[in-house]
Design a protein around this motif. Structure first.
Motif, mmCIF file in Angstrom:
data_model
loop_
_atom_site.group_PDB
_atom_site.id
_atom_site.type_symbol
_atom_site.label_atom_id
_atom_site.label_comp_id
_atom_site.label_asym_id
_atom_site.label_seq_id
_atom_site.Cartn_x
_atom_site.Cartn_y
_atom_site.Cartn_z
ATOM 1 N N LYS A 255 -29.546 47.073 8.407
ATOM 2 C CA LYS A 255 -31.385 46.824 8.762
ATOM 3 C C LYS A 255 -32.147 46.940 7.219
ATOM 4 O O LYS A 255 -32.075 47.942 7.803
ATOM 5 N N LEU A 256 -32.869 46.142 6.661
ATOM 6 C CA LEU A 256 -33.688 46.704 5.948
ATOM 7 C C LEU A 256 -34.487 45.605 5.309
ATOM 8 O O LEU A 256 -34.254 44.445 5.397
ATOM 9 N N VAL A 257 -35.315 45.682 5.405
ATOM 10 C CA VAL A 257 -36.665 45.367 4.494
ATOM 11 C C VAL A 257 -36.679 46.347 3.659
ATOM 12 O O VAL A 257 -37.440 47.113 3.376
ATOM 13 N N VAL A 258 -36.685 45.639 2.072
ATOM 14 C CA VAL A 258 -37.207 45.177 1.086
ATOM 15 C C VAL A 258 -38.751 44.897 -0.170
ATOM 16 O O VAL A 258 -38.410 43.714 -0.253
ATOM 17 N N PHE A 259 -39.828 45.090 -0.221
ATOM 18 C CA PHE A 259 -40.909 44.777 -1.129
ATOM 19 C C PHE A 259 -40.704 45.893 -2.723
ATOM 20 O O PHE A 259 -40.887 46.903 -2.549
ATOM 21 N N ALA A 260 -39.528 45.563 -3.460
ATOM 22 C CA ALA A 260 -39.611 46.174 -4.286
ATOM 23 C C ALA A 260 -40.562 45.646 -5.714
ATOM 24 O O ALA A 260 -40.265 44.765 -5.738
ATOM 25 N N ASP A 261 -40.420 45.702 -6.968
ATOM 26 C CA ASP A 261 -41.784 45.472 -7.497
ATOM 27 C C ASP A 261 -41.114 46.276 -8.618
ATOM 28 O O ASP A 261 -40.923 47.508 -9.113
ATOM 29 N N PRO A 262 -40.972 45.299 -9.858
ATOM 30 C CA PRO A 262 -40.429 45.630 -11.439
ATOM 31 C C PRO A 262 -41.492 46.085 -12.433
ATOM 32 O O PRO A 262 -41.107 46.563 -13.021
ATOM 33 N N TRP A 284 -25.738 49.347 -4.087
ATOM 34 C CA TRP A 284 -25.473 47.797 -3.493
ATOM 35 C C TRP A 284 -24.507 46.995 -4.258
ATOM 36 O O TRP A 284 -24.121 46.318 -3.314
ATOM 37 N N GLY A 285 -24.277 46.465 -5.087
ATOM 38 C CA GLY A 285 -24.467 45.324 -5.828
ATOM 39 C C GLY A 285 -26.017 44.213 -5.762
ATOM 40 O O GLY A 285 -25.195 42.940 -6.086
ATOM 41 N N ILE A 286 -26.796 44.252 -5.525
ATOM 42 C CA ILE A 286 -27.838 43.598 -5.335
ATOM 43 C C ILE A 286 -29.160 44.005 -6.381
ATOM 44 O O ILE A 286 -29.296 45.230 -7.071
ATOM 45 N N VAL A 287 -29.425 42.989 -7.389
ATOM 46 C CA VAL A 287 -29.714 42.634 -8.736
ATOM 47 C C VAL A 287 -31.372 42.980 -8.471
ATOM 48 O O VAL A 287 -31.927 40.980 -8.109
ATOM 49 N N ILE A 288 -32.541 43.256 -8.820
ATOM 50 C CA ILE A 288 -34.159 43.099 -9.034
ATOM 51 C C ILE A 288 -34.106 42.881 -10.091
ATOM 52 O O ILE A 288 -34.535 43.834 -10.771
ATOM 53 N N ASN A 289 -34.432 42.043 -11.080
ATOM 54 C CA ASN A 289 -34.857 41.698 -12.625
ATOM 55 C C ASN A 289 -35.877 42.599 -13.115
ATOM 56 O O ASN A 289 -36.392 42.092 -11.850
ATOM 57 N N GLU A 290 -35.865 43.513 -13.874
ATOM 58 C CA GLU A 290 -36.598 43.590 -14.107
ATOM 59 C C GLU A 290 -38.034 42.741 -14.699
ATOM 60 O O GLU A 290 -39.119 43.603 -15.159
ATOM 61 N N LYS A 291 -37.442 41.503 -15.189
ATOM 62 C CA LYS A 291 -38.706 40.346 -16.469
ATOM 63 C C LYS A 291 -39.481 39.816 -14.826
ATOM 64 O O LYS A 291 -39.004 39.901 -13.759
ATOM 65 N N ILE A 292 -40.304 39.414 -15.257
ATOM 66 C CA ILE A 292 -41.790 39.762 -14.789
ATOM 67 C C ILE A 292 -40.859 37.401 -15.171
ATOM 68 O O ILE A 292 -41.156 37.465 -15.963
ATOM 69 N N ALA A 339 -47.628 38.468 -7.635
ATOM 70 C CA ALA A 339 -48.342 38.594 -8.896
ATOM 71 C C ALA A 339 -47.036 39.814 -9.521
ATOM 72 O O ALA A 339 -46.681 40.409 -9.085
ATOM 73 N N SER A 340 -46.470 39.587 -10.959
ATOM 74 C CA SER A 340 -45.800 39.823 -11.286
ATOM 75 C C SER A 340 -44.379 40.292 -11.098
ATOM 76 O O SER A 340 -44.266 40.797 -10.838
ATOM 77 N N ALA A 341 -43.692 39.104 -10.200
ATOM 78 C CA ALA A 341 -43.074 39.147 -9.623
ATOM 79 C C ALA A 341 -42.097 39.357 -10.147
ATOM 80 O O ALA A 341 -41.258 39.379 -11.145
ATOM 81 N N GLY A 342 -40.489 39.443 -9.820
ATOM 82 C CA GLY A 342 -39.461 40.212 -10.613
ATOM 83 C C GLY A 342 -38.540 38.680 -9.757
ATOM 84 O O GLY A 342 -38.831 37.961 -9.054
ATOM 85 N N HIS A 343 -36.584 38.817 -10.046
ATOM 86 C CA HIS A 343 -36.749 37.909 -9.379
ATOM 87 C C HIS A 343 -34.741 38.730 -9.074
ATOM 88 O O HIS A 343 -34.794 39.618 -9.681
ATOM 89 N N ILE A 344 -34.414 38.011 -7.694
ATOM 90 C CA ILE A 344 -33.342 38.601 -6.858
ATOM 91 C C ILE A 344 -31.600 37.468 -7.645
ATOM 92 O O ILE A 344 -31.799 36.938 -7.459
ATOM 93 N N SER A 345 -30.900 38.970 -7.495
ATOM 94 C CA SER A 345 -29.038 38.353 -7.553
ATOM 95 C C SER A 345 -28.596 39.049 -7.133
ATOM 96 O O SER A 345 -29.087 40.193 -6.701
ATOM 97 N N LEU A 346 -27.043 39.169 -7.072
ATOM 98 C CA LEU A 346 -26.269 39.710 -7.548
ATOM 99 C C LEU A 346 -25.760 40.051 -8.329
ATOM 100 O O LEU A 346 -25.192 39.539 -8.819
ATOM 101 N N LYS A 347 -25.145 40.977 -8.003
ATOM 102 C CA LYS A 347 -24.225 41.643 -9.455
ATOM 103 C C LYS A 347 -22.660 40.618 -8.889
ATOM 104 O O LYS A 347 -22.032 39.823 -7.852
ATOM 105 N N GLU A 348 -22.207 40.546 -10.349
ATOM 106 C CA GLU A 348 -20.877 39.293 -9.983
ATOM 107 C C GLU A 348 -19.604 40.280 -9.251
ATOM 108 O O GLU A 348 -19.528 41.507 -9.198
ATOM 109 N N ASN A 349 -18.592 39.431 -8.862
ATOM 110 C CA ASN A 349 -17.664 39.751 -7.551
ATOM 111 C C ASN A 349 -18.647 40.585 -6.506
ATOM 112 O O ASN A 349 -17.158 40.965 -5.986
#
Length: 609
Positions: A255-262, A284-292, A339-349
């Motif tokens: 279990k984990l809660v993350v507020f991560a800001d690019p 871990w294969g989790i991507v928080i894209n650094e684009k706004i 405000a100025s949020a990133g977006h979340i996705s997973l790595k391929e495979n």
């Protein structure tokens, strides 16, 4: 024995068998149930059963429902029956560990005083203004108390979760230990720009009231002992030892809660644009894209450089339409400001599963951090948005098999994977600051919080959901007990469509008639008599006649709608009252006749000769 006597004896035997079956059911089969509902609304999920099995000391549940004062409130009483049935299922499955007490708190009674003493909510719904109680109170052997103030029928899908959470909190009364890994000034600080001391952040104050919270800086080397949940809130440059500790905690607890800001734009120390440490998530294969993310549809109005009000496409007010209402963490939220949020996705495979909890509109675009930092005017940001937008995930629940970032470690004690990971990710940390969701004011020496967005609810719900046991987290959302009359709704939709056509025709005819009247009024009128001309009178009479005819048509459509619904109801009554019993009777007669024929066809032992 004549035929009449034989029939009487048969009926008597059937009556005795009927009474015996009832007694047998009450004594031996009372705890056996079969849930035939489509959504299993009368059975417990595996998670709730696991919570019940872990109870060590008896728990008392007091279900307060104003049965006497709710006569005639059919909807509320039906839902109360459902809640009571579910509570009885908890009690039956606990094998005596959960003791259920059903109480009708009549007005001015000791039971009503007891309900008020527990802190239950008394809604003023009665005919005489009496308080209606519909809640649950629980106690354990340590005299700890937990309550559900009022069972809201609108929250029916989370009914089992709320009851299981109450049971779990009574079975495990220890406050969950939350490690808040952050570089934010959650305890308050002196603003270097203004010299004023800023109070602690409201979300942190609320967490302290509910949990055992320990603040862990990114430079620390370990987590507190007995940590139940790690909450990462804009942690930057995480110490390697702490990074390993977080990884291993997630591998063991899942279990984990993350507020991560690019792009953390609210920094009071230096220039905005500092990014959270995203390296562990990437491993871990989790991507928080650094684009706004920019969204012109969800952008909030702010005061511009020239003093006017201008829409900012980077400061978003995410509305209920973009928030998942089926997840317990984001249910019933109207607005979350980011405000100025990133977006979340997973790595391929990736073997993980990603469920979006909060998304942008379909008009959203993304820009580079450099462009965001170089653009001070929101109007200039709008120029960077293309016409072809996309939907981006701002918050998500990630679950499944999670491989450790230290899976290749030579240390044999390292946990290399978690099979049931459950991580809540929010691609923004600015939303934690008070200015994005709450106003504080002083009321006679007490601080009063006035939230204008649900940012604080998001934090509390996320911690509340993941700080419990894995069994509690897995409790499913229940199906809806009430079932709509789909055929009746279909008939109403068809009739409404016909109503709209008639109304459009009426509006068109009204417009044409008014134009006709305007033309007639522009013509010369007899100034001496000031009488309405025959043409005007004819037009008015024609309009009145048309209006009468269309109103008759509307009444006819309404009559046909009600006639179709009544006919459907009559058919159902005939089927339920007459046809079904007749079919059952014929089936029983056919079976009896078949058995009689077999009995006649079977030769007796003495007839073999």
């Amino acid at each position: 024995m004549n035929k009449l006597t034989s029939t009487f004896v048969t009926l008597l035997v059937l009556f005795v068998l009927f009474i015996a079956s009832i007694l047998l059911n009450d004594s031996l089969l009372s705890n056996m149930r079969i849930d035939l509902t489509e959504n299993k609304v009368y059975s417990l999920s595996e998670g709730s059963s696991k919570v019940i099995s872990e109870i060590e000391e008896p728990i008392n549940l007091y279900f307060f429902f104003s049965d006497t004062a709710t006569k005639g409130m059919v909807g509320l009483r039906n839902y109360a029956d459902q809640v009571q049935s579910l509570l009885e299922t908890y009690s039956a499955e606990s094998q005596g560990k959960i003791r259920l007490h059903i109480i009708d708190p009549k007005p001015f009674s000791e039971d009503e005083d007891r309900a008020a003493a527990f802190g239950l909510t008394g809604a003023q719904l009665g005919m005489m203004g009496d308080a209606i109680y519909f809640g649950l109170a629980g106690t354990n052997s340590l005299d700890d108390q937990k309550v559900i103030g009022f069972f809201d029928p609108q929250q029916e899908q989370f009914l089992e979760y709320e009851i299981s959470k109450l049971v779990y909190q009574l079975a495990e009364p220890r406050l969950p230990v939350v490690a808040l890994v952050t570089d934010l000034p959650v305890d308050g600080m002196q603003n270097p720009m203004t010299g004023r001391f800023e109070p602690p952040l409201t979300f942190y104050t609320q967490l302290q009231q509910l949990y055992d919270v320990t603040v862990v800086s990114a430079a620390s080397e370990s987590l507190p002992e007995n940590t139940d949940l790690v909450l990462m809130a804009h942690a930057t440059n995480i110490n390697e030892s702490l990074r390993f500790a977080i990884d291993q905690h997630v591998m063991s607890q899942g279990k984990l809660v993350v507020f991560a800001d690019p792009y953390y734009e609210s920094s009071t120390m230096g220039m905005p644009g500092e990014a959270s440490d995203l390296s562990l998530l990437n491993d871990w294969g989790i991507v928080i894209n650094e684009k706004i993310v920019l969204d012109p549809q969800l952008g909030l109005d702010i005061r511009g450089p020239q003093g006017g009000v201008i829409r900012h496409p980077g400061i978003l007010g995410v509305s209920a339409e973009q928030i998942d209402s089926s997840d317990i963490v984001t249910a019933n939220m109207d607005t979350i400001n980011v405000a100025s949020a990133g977006h979340i996705s997973l790595k391929e495979n990736s073997e993980l599963n990603l469920i979006p909890l909060m998304q942008t509109s379909s008009f959203a675009n993304v820009i580079n951090n450099e462009d965001m930092m170089a653009t001070q005017n929101p109007s200039d940001l709008s120029q960077l948005i293309s016409e072809e937008g996309s939907i981006y995930t701002l918050a998500a629940r990630v679950s499944g098999t999670l491989t450790s970032a230290y899976a290749d470690s030579e240390d044999t004690s390292t946990i290399t994977a978690s099979q049931n990971a459950n991580i809540l990710l929010i691609a923004d940390a600015d939303l934690l600051l008070d200015r994005f969701w709450v106003q504080q004011s002083n009321f006679f020496g007490q601080t009063v919080y006035s939230p204008f967005a649900n940012n604080g609810d998001l934090v509390i719900n996320a911690v509340d959901n993941l700080s419990g046991s894995a069994s509690l987290i897995s409790v499913r959302s229940r199906g809806t007990f009430s079932r709509p009359f789909n055929k009746v709704e279909e008939l109403e939709v068809q009739a409404q469509s016909r109503f709209r056509e008639q109304e459009e025709r009426l509006q068109n005819q009204l417009l044409e008639t008014e134009q006709k009247l305007a033309e007639l009024q522009n013509q010369q009128i007899d100034a001496t008599s000031m009488m309405i001309s025959p043409e005007e009178q004819a037009a008015i009479d024609n309009f009145i006649e048309q209006r009468i005819q269309i109103r008759q048509a509307l009444r006819e459509v309404r009559f046909e709608l009600q006639r179709d619904i009544d006919a459907l109801g009559n058919r159902l009554k005939v089927i339920n009252i007459a046809v079904s019993p007749l079919l059952l009777t014929f089936a029983l007669l056919a079976v009896a006749r078949l058995l009689r024929r077999r009995a006649v066809a079977t030769p007796k032992a003495g007839d073999a000769q």
